[in-house]
Structure formats: C-alpha cells, structure tokens
Design a protein around this motif. Structure first.
Motif, PDB file in Angstrom:
ATOM      1  N   ALA A   1       0.749  -1.236   0.157  1.00 17.36           N
ATOM      2  CA  ALA A   1      -0.094  -0.060  -0.114  1.00 17.36           C
ATOM      3  C   ALA A   1       0.848   1.150  -0.082  1.00 17.36           C
ATOM      4  CB  ALA A   1      -0.793   0.136   1.058  1.00 17.36           C
ATOM      5  N   ILE A   2       0.751   2.067  -0.729  1.00 13.71           N
ATOM      6  CA  ILE A   2       1.186   3.440  -0.942  1.00 13.71           C
ATOM      7  C   ILE A   2       0.263   4.554  -0.805  1.00 13.71           C
ATOM      8  CG2 ILE A   2       2.427   5.059  -2.461  1.00 13.71           C
ATOM      9  CD1 ILE A   2       3.363   2.771  -3.949  1.00 13.71           C
ATOM     10  N   PRO A   3       0.341   5.242   0.450  1.00 10.83           N
ATOM     11  CA  PRO A   3      -0.453   6.215   1.029  1.00 10.83           C
ATOM     12  C   PRO A   3      -0.784   7.095  -0.011  1.00 10.83           C
ATOM     13  CG  PRO A   3       0.899   5.821   2.620  1.00 10.83           C
ATOM     14  CD  PRO A   3       1.649   5.026   1.474  1.00 10.83           C
TER      15      PRO A   3
ATOM     16  N   TRP B   1      -1.958   6.962  -3.034  1.00  8.77           N
ATOM     17  CA  TRP B   1      -1.679   6.316  -4.511  1.00  8.77           C
ATOM     18  C   TRP B   1      -2.717   5.020  -4.620  1.00  8.77           C
ATOM     19  CZ3 TRP B   1       1.043   8.100  -8.734  1.00  8.77           C
ATOM     20  CH2 TRP B   1       1.769   9.332  -8.598  1.00  8.77           C
ATOM     21  N   GLY B   2      -2.617   4.059  -3.574  1.00 15.97           N
ATOM     22  CA  GLY B   2      -3.323   2.845  -3.884  1.00 15.97           C
ATOM     23  C   GLY B   2      -2.462   1.594  -3.353  1.00 15.97           C
ATOM     24  N   ILE B   3      -2.645   0.493  -4.040  1.00  9.32           N
ATOM     25  CA  ILE B   3      -1.858  -0.725  -3.836  1.00  9.32           C
ATOM     26  C   ILE B   3      -0.929  -0.923  -5.083  1.00  9.32           C
ATOM     27  CG2 ILE B   3      -2.173  -3.159  -3.735  1.00  9.32           C
ATOM     28  CD1 ILE B   3      -3.285  -1.784  -1.630  1.00  9.32           C
ATOM     29  N   ALA B   4       0.308  -0.952  -4.764  1.00  6.35           N
ATOM     30  CA  ALA B   4       1.309  -1.222  -5.567  1.00  6.35           C
ATOM     31  C   ALA B   4       1.501  -2.734  -5.963  1.00  6.35           C
ATOM     32  CB  ALA B   4       3.028  -0.642  -5.109  1.00  6.35           C
ATOM     33  N   ILE B   5       1.416  -3.320  -7.097  1.00  5.16           N
ATOM     34  CA  ILE B   5       1.108  -4.260  -7.937  1.00  5.16           C
ATOM     35  C   ILE B   5       2.422  -4.704  -8.735  1.00  5.16           C
ATOM     36  CG2 ILE B   5       0.102  -6.479  -8.918  1.00  5.16           C
ATOM     37  CD1 ILE B   5      -2.378  -4.506  -8.187  1.00  5.16           C
ATOM     38  N   ASP B   6       3.418  -5.820  -8.318  1.00  2.81           N
ATOM     39  CA  ASP B   6       4.410  -5.948  -8.874  1.00  2.81           C
ATOM     40  C   ASP B   6       4.392  -7.797  -9.258  1.00  2.81           C
ATOM     41  OD1 ASP B   6       6.950  -6.464 -10.125  1.00  2.81           O
ATOM     42  OD2 ASP B   6       8.184  -6.268  -8.208  1.00  2.81           O
ATOM     43  N   PRO B   7       3.764  -8.202 -10.205  1.00  4.09           N
ATOM     44  CA  PRO B   7       3.593  -9.487 -10.318  1.00  4.09           C
ATOM     45  C   PRO B   7       4.680 -10.476 -10.451  1.00  4.09           C
ATOM     46  CG  PRO B   7       2.109  -8.224 -11.880  1.00  4.09           C
ATOM     47  CD  PRO B   7       3.094  -7.284 -11.188  1.00  4.09           C
ATOM     48  N   ASP B   8       5.898  -9.830 -10.812  1.00  2.00           N
ATOM     49  CA  ASP B   8       6.995 -10.651 -10.953  1.00  2.00           C
ATOM     50  C   ASP B   8       7.909 -10.446  -9.511  1.00  2.00           C
ATOM     51  OD1 ASP B   8       6.378 -11.865 -13.166  1.00  2.00           O
ATOM     52  OD2 ASP B   8       7.700 -10.814 -14.422  1.00  2.00           O
ATOM     53  N   GLY B   9       7.722  -9.554  -9.004  1.00  5.38           N
ATOM     54  CA  GLY B   9       8.292  -9.429  -7.605  1.00  5.38           C
ATOM     55  C   GLY B   9       9.881  -9.134  -7.777  1.00  5.38           C
TER      56      GLY B   9
ATOM     57  N   GLU C   1       8.738   2.655  -5.429  1.00 10.04           N
ATOM     58  CA  GLU C   1       8.759   3.552  -4.234  1.00 10.04           C
ATOM     59  C   GLU C   1       8.201   5.004  -4.182  1.00 10.04           C
ATOM     60  OE1 GLU C   1      13.107   4.149  -3.516  1.00 10.04           O
ATOM     61  OE2 GLU C   1      13.284   4.252  -5.786  1.00 10.04           O
ATOM     62  N   LYS C   2       7.873   5.246  -2.913  1.00 13.02           N
ATOM     63  CA  LYS C   2       7.150   6.700  -2.999  1.00 13.02           C
ATOM     64  C   LYS C   2       8.554   7.547  -2.482  1.00 13.02           C
ATOM     65  CE  LYS C   2       3.636   9.473  -1.036  1.00 13.02           C
ATOM     66  NZ  LYS C   2       2.199   9.596  -0.173  1.00 13.02           N
ATOM     67  N   THR C   3       8.789   8.703  -3.436  1.00 18.37           N
ATOM     68  CA  THR C   3       9.600   9.563  -3.026  1.00 18.37           C
ATOM     69  C   THR C   3       9.065  11.010  -2.892  1.00 18.37           C
ATOM     70  OG1 THR C   3      10.115   9.825  -5.587  1.00 18.37           O
ATOM     71  CG2 THR C   3      11.480   8.245  -4.188  1.00 18.37           C
ATOM     72  N   GLY C   4       8.862  11.776  -1.744  1.00 22.80           N
ATOM     73  CA  GLY C   4       7.953  12.783  -1.754  1.00 22.80           C
ATOM     74  C   GLY C   4       6.827  12.412  -1.866  1.00 22.80           C
ATOM     75  N   ASP C   5       6.051  13.290  -2.809  1.00 23.07           N
ATOM     76  CA  ASP C   5       4.534  12.939  -3.268  1.00 23.07           C
ATOM     77  C   ASP C   5       4.530  12.131  -4.464  1.00 23.07           C
ATOM     78  OD1 ASP C   5       3.832  14.784  -1.169  1.00 23.07           O
ATOM     79  OD2 ASP C   5       3.940  16.530  -2.423  1.00 23.07           O
TER      80      ASP C   5
ATOM     81  N   THR D   1      12.897   3.466 -15.714  1.00 26.05           N
ATOM     82  CA  THR D   1      12.549   3.975 -14.583  1.00 26.05           C
ATOM     83  C   THR D   1      11.446   5.275 -15.062  1.00 26.05           C
ATOM     84  OG1 THR D   1      14.303   3.853 -13.314  1.00 26.05           O
ATOM     85  CG2 THR D   1      12.866   5.407 -12.610  1.00 26.05           C
ATOM     86  N   VAL D   2      10.428   5.424 -14.377  1.00 31.07           N
ATOM     87  CA  VAL D   2       9.329   6.197 -14.683  1.00 31.07           C
ATOM     88  C   VAL D   2       8.894   6.874 -13.328  1.00 31.07           C
ATOM     89  CG1 VAL D   2       7.018   6.664 -15.560  1.00 31.07           C
ATOM     90  CG2 VAL D   2       8.277   4.807 -16.541  1.00 31.07           C
ATOM     91  N   THR D   3       8.658   8.122 -13.501  1.00 26.94           N
ATOM     92  CA  THR D   3       8.400   8.916 -12.196  1.00 26.94           C
ATOM     93  C   THR D   3       6.906   9.398 -12.378  1.00 26.94           C
ATOM     94  OG1 THR D   3      10.620   9.319 -11.518  1.00 26.94           O
ATOM     95  CG2 THR D   3       8.938  10.577 -10.526  1.00 26.94           C
ATOM     96  N   PHE D   4       6.021   9.030 -11.567  1.00 25.61           N
ATOM     97  CA  PHE D   4       4.469   9.591 -11.720  1.00 25.61           C
ATOM     98  C   PHE D   4       4.358  10.630 -10.359  1.00 25.61           C
ATOM     99  CE2 PHE D   4       4.555   5.093 -13.284  1.00 25.61           C
ATOM    100  CZ  PHE D   4       3.913   5.322 -14.169  1.00 25.61           C
ATOM    101  N   ASP D   5       3.812  11.766 -10.935  1.00 20.49           N
ATOM    102  CA  ASP D   5       3.842  12.958  -9.783  1.00 20.49           C
ATOM    103  C   ASP D   5       2.533  13.692  -9.943  1.00 20.49           C
ATOM    104  OD1 ASP D   5       4.554  14.473  -7.784  1.00 20.49           O
ATOM    105  OD2 ASP D   5       6.175  15.401  -8.898  1.00 20.49           O
TER     106      ASP D   5
END
Length: 259
Positions: free
Chosen positions: A55-57, A59-67, A72-76, A248-252
């Motif tokens: 869970a990422i506050p 944002w919701g639930i982070a799902i990584d099917p292959d693990g 990661e949350k960096t700031g907002d 790497t993708v950053t969502f903000d």
C-alpha cells in the motif's frame, strides 16, 4: 512368599513395569523438547517472488506481479524501476506482469497524473522478445480482459531501426478483444520532446474521455468512447518495459477526483 515381596515390596525401582513407564515418560519428554527446539530454529519460508503488493498512501496498492521491480514513494511522487526484462500488459503475448499502482473508484471520476521518464528503449529487446519498448501511463482496470491503457511510449524494432513514438497511445480491451487505438498524427517524429507529459481520464456515465497536456494546464482531447458504465474499476498508473535496459518512470501530481 519372599519372591513375591522382592518384586512388589518397598523398592518400586526394581519393578520392570515401572521401569518401562519411566523410559516412556523420558522418551516423551525428550520428543517434546526436541520438537520445540526444531520449531524455534525452523527457517522462515522464503518470500513469494512471483507477486508482491504494497500500500502506498495517497496512491493505492502497488502491484509487482514478478516481484523484481522497485516501486517507491519519493516525496509526493511514485517512482517505478523495472529491470531489462519483459514487463507488459498485453494478452496476445500472454504478458500481464507490468508493475502498477491502483485504487478503487465508483461512479464518475477524473484521474490525472504527470509522467516523466527517459523514453529511450535502445535497439536491444529484452531476452525472448522481438522489440524494445518503454511506456508509462494511466490505467483503468477492471480485470485482465477489460482495461484501458493510456500512455506515452517509444518503440524500436531492432532489425530496421524503425523508431515509433506513442504520445498518446490508447488501448481498450473489452472481454479480451482489442477495440480502439489513438495515436499522434505522425509516429515517425517525436510528438513530445519534453521530459514529462500530463495525462487525464474522465468518466461520466458510460463515457470515458482521455486527455493529454504538455504543461498540465492546456489540455487536448485524444479520444472519447464507451466503456465500464456504472462499474467499479481500479484507476492509477503503470509502466511497461520490453527492452534489455533498465527503465524508470516517475509519476507525480496524482489527482483522483470522484464526481
């Protein structure tokens, strides 16, 4: 008479029956202690690397099917890093293992996010694949057969170095069937040169409208279509990598508004 007294008289230690009972009690006690010690020292089961969630506050639930991805949350913001392996959401290739972060919504809503990355997959596909592709976008998800991908991305075919730009790209799947696609006027030249793009999806009734922006202020409509009328869906972000290089993708600036 003396023989009887010698067996069952005052010295119970000399009784064979009592000796057997004592031995059994000692053996039972030993087994209990041994079992307890084994339980205390038993190694913890290995973590299941096939799928991880977190869970990422906000944002919701982070799902990584292959693990094997890093979410990661960096700031907002939320940063998603994928290794140079296949991570996609594309049923024809039997690949539904792209990392994503989703939250549930009902009724009308708007989801908006800023997407930033070095969209440069190179010319070498990930092992076992035939093309190198990087993308990140907004995901409207019901299940593996029903979802909308709305993304920015770049694709390179290694043989002829054919470079294709996707900004925006729209993919609708309904009952597993490919329905729609909307792309820029030209896919041979970069549509976006900016490092970041804003995407927005709105649902009103049975209509989904997709928008994109270069600055988060002026919006351009990409496509409207009918999908998921009145159904609860998961909304959020996702990333795709089919290249041999890390991506790497950053969502903000995520905004999910329920209307």
């Amino acid at each position: 008479m003396e023989m009887f007294e010698s067996r069952a008289g005052s010295g119970s230690e000399s009784s064979p029956h009592r000796d057997v009972q004592d031995q059994r009690m000692k053996l039972k006690a030993f087994l209990i202690i041994a079992t307890t010690l084994l339980a205390l020292h038993k190694p913890a089961p290995a973590a299941d690397k096939s799928s991880t969630t977190n869970a990422i506050p906000g944002w919701g639930i982070a799902i990584d099917p292959d693990g094997d991805c890093k979410i990661e949350k960096t700031g907002d913001a939320v940063k998603v890093t994928m290794p140079g392996k296949l991570h996609d959401l594309f049923p024809p290739n039997s690949l539904m293992n792209a990392p994503r972060v989703l939250q549930p919504v009902k009724g009308d809503f708007t989801v908006q996010v800023k997407i930033g990355a070095d969209f440069n997959p190179g010319t070498t596909p990930a092992p076992g694949f035939n093309r190198a592709f990087h993308s990140g976008g907004v995901l409207i998800w019901q299940d593996e057969l029903n979802y909308v991908r709305f993304e920015r991305g770049e694709l390179v075919w290694p043989n002829n170095r054919n470079h294709i730009y996707f900004a925006p790209s729209l993919q609708l799947r309904r009952a597993g069937t490919y329905i729609e696609e909307a792309g820029p006027p030209s896919r041979r030249q970069p549509v976006f040169t900016e490092p970041a793009t804003w995407f927005k999806v709105q649902r009103k009734g049975s209509t989904l409208a997709t928008w994109y922006s270069r600055d988060g202020k002026d919006w351009q409509l990409a496509r409207e279509f009918e999908a998921f009328a009145g159904e609860e869906v998961q909304v959020g972000v996702y990333a795709v990598n089919t290249a041999a290089k890390e991506f790497t993708v950053t969502f903000d600036e995520l905004k999910v508004t329920k209307e």
